[in-house]
Design a protein around this motif. Structure first.
Motif, PDB file in Angstrom:
ATOM      1  N   VAL A 358       0.838  -1.201   0.000  1.00  0.00           N
ATOM      2  CA  VAL A 358       0.000   0.000   0.000  1.00  0.00           C
ATOM      3  C   VAL A 358       0.874   1.252   0.000  1.00  0.00           C
ATOM      4  N   PHE A 359       1.890   1.262   0.855  1.00  0.00           N
ATOM      5  CA  PHE A 359       2.785   2.426   0.921  1.00  0.00           C
ATOM      6  C   PHE A 359       3.493   2.647  -0.417  1.00  0.00           C
ATOM      7  N   GLN A 360       4.072   1.588  -0.940  1.00  0.00           N
ATOM      8  CA  GLN A 360       4.843   1.724  -2.177  1.00  0.00           C
ATOM      9  C   GLN A 360       3.949   2.055  -3.367  1.00  0.00           C
ATOM     10  N   GLY A 361       2.712   1.575  -3.340  1.00  0.00           N
ATOM     11  CA  GLY A 361       1.792   1.839  -4.438  1.00  0.00           C
ATOM     12  C   GLY A 361       1.192   3.237  -4.413  1.00  0.00           C
ATOM     13  N   ASN A 362       1.422   3.957  -3.313  1.00  0.00           N
ATOM     14  CA  ASN A 362       0.846   5.295  -3.192  1.00  0.00           C
ATOM     15  C   ASN A 362       1.908   6.372  -2.985  1.00  0.00           C
ATOM     16  N   GLY A 363       3.134   6.058  -3.379  1.00  0.00           N
ATOM     17  CA  GLY A 363       4.192   7.055  -3.357  1.00  0.00           C
ATOM     18  C   GLY A 363       4.675   7.480  -1.987  1.00  0.00           C
ATOM     19  N   VAL A 364       4.405   6.666  -0.962  1.00  0.00           N
ATOM     20  CA  VAL A 364       4.889   6.978   0.387  1.00  0.00           C
ATOM     21  C   VAL A 364       6.376   6.620   0.481  1.00  0.00           C
ATOM     22  N   LEU A 365       7.193   7.521   1.010  1.00  0.00           N
ATOM     23  CA  LEU A 365       8.600   7.194   1.264  1.00  0.00           C
ATOM     24  C   LEU A 365       8.643   6.157   2.375  1.00  0.00           C
ATOM     25  N   PHE A 366       9.248   4.992   2.090  1.00  0.00           N
ATOM     26  CA  PHE A 366       9.215   3.890   3.056  1.00  0.00           C
ATOM     27  C   PHE A 366      10.629   3.473   3.442  1.00  0.00           C
ATOM     28  N   GLY A 367      10.936   3.586   4.731  1.00  0.00           N
ATOM     29  CA  GLY A 367      12.228   3.159   5.261  1.00  0.00           C
ATOM     30  C   GLY A 367      12.076   1.849   6.009  1.00  0.00           C
ATOM     31  N   PRO A 368      12.550   0.731   5.449  1.00  0.00           N
ATOM     32  CA  PRO A 368      12.362  -0.580   6.076  1.00  0.00           C
ATOM     33  C   PRO A 368      13.212  -0.746   7.328  1.00  0.00           C
ATOM     34  N   ALA A 369      12.745  -1.609   8.227  1.00  0.00           N
ATOM     35  CA  ALA A 369      13.384  -1.777   9.532  1.00  0.00           C
ATOM     36  C   ALA A 369      14.860  -2.107   9.444  1.00  0.00           C
ATOM     37  N   LYS A 370      15.218  -3.033   8.552  1.00  0.00           N
ATOM     38  CA  LYS A 370      16.605  -3.485   8.531  1.00  0.00           C
ATOM     39  C   LYS A 370      17.578  -2.353   8.231  1.00  0.00           C
ATOM     40  N   ALA A 371      17.067  -1.284   7.606  1.00  0.00           N
ATOM     41  CA  ALA A 371      17.899  -0.107   7.358  1.00  0.00           C
ATOM     42  C   ALA A 371      17.652   0.969   8.406  1.00  0.00           C
ATOM     43  N   ALA A 372      16.378   1.294   8.632  1.00  0.00           N
ATOM     44  CA  ALA A 372      16.035   2.442   9.462  1.00  0.00           C
ATOM     45  C   ALA A 372      16.300   2.243  10.945  1.00  0.00           C
ATOM     46  N   ASN A 373      16.210   1.002  11.438  1.00  0.00           N
ATOM     47  CA  ASN A 373      16.426   0.821  12.876  1.00  0.00           C
ATOM     48  C   ASN A 373      17.748   0.134  13.196  1.00  0.00           C
ATOM     49  N   ALA A 374      18.705   0.238  12.283  1.00  0.00           N
ATOM     50  CA  ALA A 374      20.010  -0.402  12.480  1.00  0.00           C
ATOM     51  C   ALA A 374      20.905   0.356  13.458  1.00  0.00           C
ATOM     52  N   GLY A 375      20.464   1.515  13.940  1.00  0.00           N
ATOM     53  CA  GLY A 375      21.297   2.317  14.824  1.00  0.00           C
ATOM     54  C   GLY A 375      21.657   1.621  16.118  1.00  0.00           C
ATOM     55  N   GLY A 376      20.728   0.817  16.650  1.00  0.00           N
ATOM     56  CA  GLY A 376      20.995   0.122  17.906  1.00  0.00           C
ATOM     57  C   GLY A 376      22.131  -0.870  17.786  1.00  0.00           C
ATOM     58  N   VAL A 377      22.059  -1.722  16.775  1.00  0.00           N
ATOM     59  CA  VAL A 377      23.120  -2.723  16.627  1.00  0.00           C
ATOM     60  C   VAL A 377      24.425  -2.074  16.171  1.00  0.00           C
ATOM     61  N   ALA A 378      24.334  -0.978  15.423  1.00  0.00           N
ATOM     62  CA  ALA A 378      25.551  -0.259  15.034  1.00  0.00           C
ATOM     63  C   ALA A 378      26.289   0.244  16.267  1.00  0.00           C
ATOM     64  N   CYS A 379      25.522   0.824  17.201  1.00  0.00           N
ATOM     65  CA  CYS A 379      26.153   1.337  18.416  1.00  0.00           C
ATOM     66  C   CYS A 379      26.635   0.195  19.307  1.00  0.00           C
ATOM     67  N   SER A 380      25.950  -0.941  19.261  1.00  0.00           N
ATOM     68  CA  SER A 380      26.425  -2.119  19.987  1.00  0.00           C
ATOM     69  C   SER A 380      27.792  -2.556  19.467  1.00  0.00           C
ATOM     70  N   ALA A 381      27.955  -2.525  18.155  1.00  0.00           N
ATOM     71  CA  ALA A 381      29.248  -2.886  17.572  1.00  0.00           C
ATOM     72  C   ALA A 381      30.317  -1.861  17.961  1.00  0.00           C
TER      73      ALA A 381
END
Length: 448
Positions: A358-381
């Motif tokens: 639905v998001f992609q079919g209606n031009g909504v900018l979509f940031g998927p979890a594996k990219a958008a919420n990677a900050g936690g594991v990045a800081c863990s590293a």
């Protein structure tokens, strides 16, 4: 066999082998359907059985966790650790303590973690773990006894060069502290790099608490900037009221947005004047209360039972930060009808596959979890790096590194999407960019 035929063949095999594991199958389907063009370009990956191997965990561990409550009653929970892929580094992924935890959920989280960790550019593989234990309503003594029993088995399978767990839903600084203390006792050694999310007095990193929420906002702002927009002046709805939601609210507000809603598993609050974050932090971080208590601090706010209703609020930007599957197709359609232009995931797979369409079919900018919420594991590293060097970086140093990582994740994802003819499809781009690094490492290391 072309790329799509190969992907569909493997999907059928995975479905037959893991029937009933909906969360895991959805995660596999979402990733694999993006990868068909990669196999057209790299037929050698098909010959090497790369997908057949990457969808199967290297190791799955399930164990009994007995403990005694404050009334002397014996309780038994299940513990899990899935060590999914170590091609680019030691397994890395959080521990989730929640009644819904089962093998399917842990496998879906571990599978996602492979590509999320790859996107950070840091040498960490994918893993995940947890238990169906519920820390809510438990005393500190009960939580400690459970954590000690959990670690009495888990310690055999982890190590700073093997598998490095962290926190997730239900596992914060208290739980990490109890587990690390017992690990240290069992091992008779100080190995701070074996767990991340530790307290600052015993090897933790500044910015780790804020990392997932801050990282989500850094990613979202970069995605919007690439599309001639920004968070400044935007109305934002954020689900959840835990660590990710709190610090996403803080950073979004600093960038000029107005966050008007937060939620927990019981319901949501709406404050048209903007969320009073000090009140939320006291409720959730100090009193461990429910979000409806916000009305005691801001009587003019509204509280509504039922957490899904939060997606009926009109907003420019929606940031799901609660749990998986919280935005279904119907909720996605309401968001689109209400004019939402940006959705970025702070939780793990909070949008269903139908919602994403639905998001992609209606031009909504979509940031998927594996990219958008990677900050936690990045800081863990980054915490692991500091532990290895026996030193600590300042908040500003870690925050700057975190921001650079999140900007680079967006850049990698956008570049991969464009390279494979899907410009602007950040979901596809992040799947391909995350996969390619792991694929090259697996090819180099042979059939193992």
């Amino acid at each position: 066999m072309n790329g799509r035929e190969y992907v569909l063949k493997v999907l059928e095999e995975v479905s037959n082998r893991n029937s009933g594991e909906k969360e895991f199958l959805d995660a596999v389907k979402e990733v694999l359907l993006s990868l068909a063009p990669v196999f057209d370009k790299h037929p050698e990956y098909i010959e090497a059985g790369l997908l057949e191997r990457i969808v199967e965990p290297e190791r799955q561990i399930m164990f009994r966790v007995p403990w005694v409550d404050d009334n002397g009653n014996v309780k038994v929970n299940r513990g899990f650790r899935v060590q999914f892929n170590s091609a680019i580094g030691p397994y890395k992924g959080g521990l989730r303590f929640h009644p819904t935890v089962n093998a399917s959920i842990i496998k879906f989280l571990g599978f996602e973690q492979i590509f999320k960790n790859s996107l950070t550019g840091l040498p960490i593989g994918g893993g995940k773990g947890g238990s169906d234990f519920d820390p809510k309503g438990k005393s500190n003594g009960e939580v400690m006894r459970f954590c000690q029993s959990f670690m009495a088995e888990l310690y055999r399978h982890i190590g700073q060069d093997t598998d490095v767990p962290a926190g997730d839903i239900g596992v914060g600084g208290r739980e990490i502290g109890y587990m690390y203390g017992y690990y240290k006792k069992l091992r008779g050694a100080n190995d701070p790099g074996v767990l991340t999310g530790k307290g600052l007095t015993y090897g933790g990193s500044l910015t780790r608490t804020e990392a997932t929420g801050y990282g989500l906002i850094y990613f979202t702002e970069e995605m919007m900037k690439d599309n001639n927009s920004s968070l400044a002046g935007k109305i934002v709805v954020i689900s959840g009221s835990g660590n990710v939601a709190i610090y996403a609210t803080k950073k979004a507000t600093e960038l000029g947005a107005k966050v008007v809603a937060l939620s927990d598993s019981n319901g949501y609050i709406y404050d048209e004047n903007g969320i009073n974050l000090d009140a939320v932090k006291e409720i959730k971080e100090v009193k461990r209360g429910r979000i409806k208590d916000y009305l005691n601090y801001v009587p003019s706010a509204k509280y509504v039972e039922g957490c899904r209703g939060i997606w009926t609020i009109k907003c420019d930007v929606a940031l799901p930060c609660a749990t998986q599957g919280e935005i279904d197709e119907a909720s996605a359609k309401i968001l689109v009808e209400n004019g939402t232009k940006v959705v970025a995931e702070g939780a793990n797979m909070p949008s269903s596959l139908e919602a994403i369409k639905v998001f992609q079919g209606n031009g909504v900018l979509f940031g998927p979890a594996k990219a958008a919420n990677a900050g936690g594991v990045a800081c863990s590293a980054l915490e692991m790096s500091q532990n290895s060097m026996r030193l600590s970086w300042t908040f500003e140093e870690v925050d700057n590194k975190l921001k650079d990582i999140m900007v680079n994740i967006y850049s990698q994802s956008a570049k991969a999407a464009k390279e494979y003819g899907e410009e602007g499809n950040i979901l596809m781009g992040s799947n391909i960019a995350g996969f390619n690094k792991v694929a090259e490492a697996m090819m180099a290391q042979g059939i193992v």
